[in-house]
Design a protein around this motif. Structure first.
Motif, short mmCIF file in Angstrom:
data_model
loop_
_atom_site.label_atom_id
_atom_site.label_comp_id
_atom_site.label_asym_id
_atom_site.label_seq_id
_atom_site.Cartn_x
_atom_site.Cartn_y
_atom_site.Cartn_z
N TYR A 141 68.99 4.26 -8.25
CA TYR A 141 70.06 3.60 -7.49
C TYR A 141 69.79 3.82 -6.01
O TYR A 141 69.04 4.71 -5.61
CB TYR A 141 71.42 4.17 -7.87
CG TYR A 141 71.61 5.61 -7.47
CD1 TYR A 141 72.18 5.94 -6.25
CD2 TYR A 141 71.21 6.65 -8.30
CE1 TYR A 141 72.35 7.26 -5.85
CE2 TYR A 141 71.36 7.97 -7.92
CZ TYR A 141 71.94 8.27 -6.70
OH TYR A 141 72.08 9.57 -6.32
N GLU A 142 70.41 2.98 -5.20
CA GLU A 142 70.32 3.13 -3.76
C GLU A 142 71.52 3.94 -3.29
O GLU A 142 72.67 3.56 -3.54
CB GLU A 142 70.31 1.75 -3.10
CG GLU A 142 69.99 1.81 -1.62
CD GLU A 142 69.74 0.43 -1.04
OE1 GLU A 142 69.98 0.26 0.17
OE2 GLU A 142 69.32 -0.46 -1.81
N THR A 169 77.26 8.10 -6.17
CA THR A 169 77.23 6.65 -6.31
C THR A 169 78.50 6.23 -7.05
O THR A 169 79.38 7.06 -7.29
CB THR A 169 75.96 6.15 -7.04
OG1 THR A 169 75.93 4.72 -7.00
CG2 THR A 169 75.92 6.62 -8.48
N ASP A 170 78.59 4.98 -7.42
CA ASP A 170 79.71 4.47 -8.21
C ASP A 170 79.89 5.34 -9.45
O ASP A 170 78.93 5.62 -10.18
CB ASP A 170 79.40 3.02 -8.58
CG ASP A 170 80.40 2.42 -9.54
OD1 ASP A 170 81.46 3.00 -9.77
OD2 ASP A 170 80.09 1.32 -10.07
N SER A 174 77.85 1.35 -2.15
CA SER A 174 77.21 1.27 -0.83
C SER A 174 77.86 2.15 0.23
O SER A 174 77.20 2.48 1.22
CB SER A 174 77.20 -0.19 -0.34
OG SER A 174 78.52 -0.68 -0.22
N CYS A 175 79.13 2.51 0.07
CA CYS A 175 79.86 3.27 1.09
C CYS A 175 80.15 4.69 0.60
O CYS A 175 80.73 4.86 -0.47
CB CYS A 175 81.17 2.59 1.45
SG CYS A 175 80.99 0.90 2.03
#
Length: 233
Positions: free
Chosen positions: A3-4, A55-56, A140-141
């Motif tokens: 993941y990013e 991450t999420d 992303s945040c």
């Protein structure tokens, strides 16, 4: 799973464009469940490097998510949760219930945010909050990802505790979301006091269909907040 990692780019942008010093990330869990509250976490993280693996919450295993949530609760600058009960969801509709839970979370923070980052593309907060919506903000945040993990773990724990009282519904495994075990228990025993009675699952349960409530409005909103747009900048 590769993941990013989330970044502070949105937070930095809000600081630069609006002068916001305190930015809160907000995410919800429980929107699609049959039982339990809808829960919202507001998290303020500053611009520090986040814990490894953030991450999420949906992309993290339950075991890792629990460990990470504990780390995050001491790492974030501030966080708070707000909930809207099944009764409030039935009475108000989901949009207004989400707003109620989010406002409860934001107002419980020890500091008032200058701006809010909401996961998704819909501003359900409205005025007076200054909101930026970010699709997949929980990936992303940093602040939204932190809120996502904390909200998921805290609500899952709440549902597991309710499951002790109603073991047949397997709330510890499904957190109140649809599942074969959950549906079978509903068919046999009917809804618990923790179920949402305006949800369409009751349409498929003839024995219990008479318990169904009419939502506040068909689209899930209520007149009191319609037309009150926030500042989506």
């Amino acid at each position: 799973m590769p993941y990013e990692a989330p970044t502070h780019s949105v937070e930095r942008s809000l600081r630069a464009l609006t002068g916001a010093k305190i930015v809160a990330g907000v995410d919800e869990v429980g929107r699609g469940a049959w039982a339990g509250p809808v829960s919202v976490c507001a998290a303020v993280t500053g611009l520090r490097r986040p814990p490894e693996g953030l991450t999420d919450s949906k992309l993290i295993s339950p075991k890792r998510r629990t460990v990470l949530a504990k780390t995050l609760e001491s790492w974030v600058t501030a966080h708070a949760l707000g909930h809207a009960s099944p009764e409030e969801i039935d009475d108000l509709g989901m949009t207004a219930a989400l707003r109620l839970a989010a406002v409860r979370a934001l107002e419980a923070l020890p500091v008032r945010p200058d701006a809010v980052i909401l996961d998704g593309n819909h501003d359900y907060l409205g005025v007076p909050w200054k909101v930026r919506t970010v699709i997949k903000g929980d990936q992303s945040c940093v602040a939204v990802a932190a809120a996502s993990v904390i909200a998921k773990v805290r609500r899952d724990k709440m549902m597991a505790e309710l499951g002790v009282e109603h073991a047949d519904f397997a709330f510890a495994a499904n957190a109140g979301y649809p599942s074969p075990v959950h549906k079978a228990a509903l068919k046999e025993r009917g809804p618990t006091p923790y179920h949402r009675l305006s949800w369409s699952y009751l349409d498929g349960l003839p024995e219990w269909r008479h318990l169904k409530k009419t939502r506040g409005k068909a689209d899930g909103s209520v007149p009191e907040i319609e037309g009150q747009l926030g500042f989506d900048f």
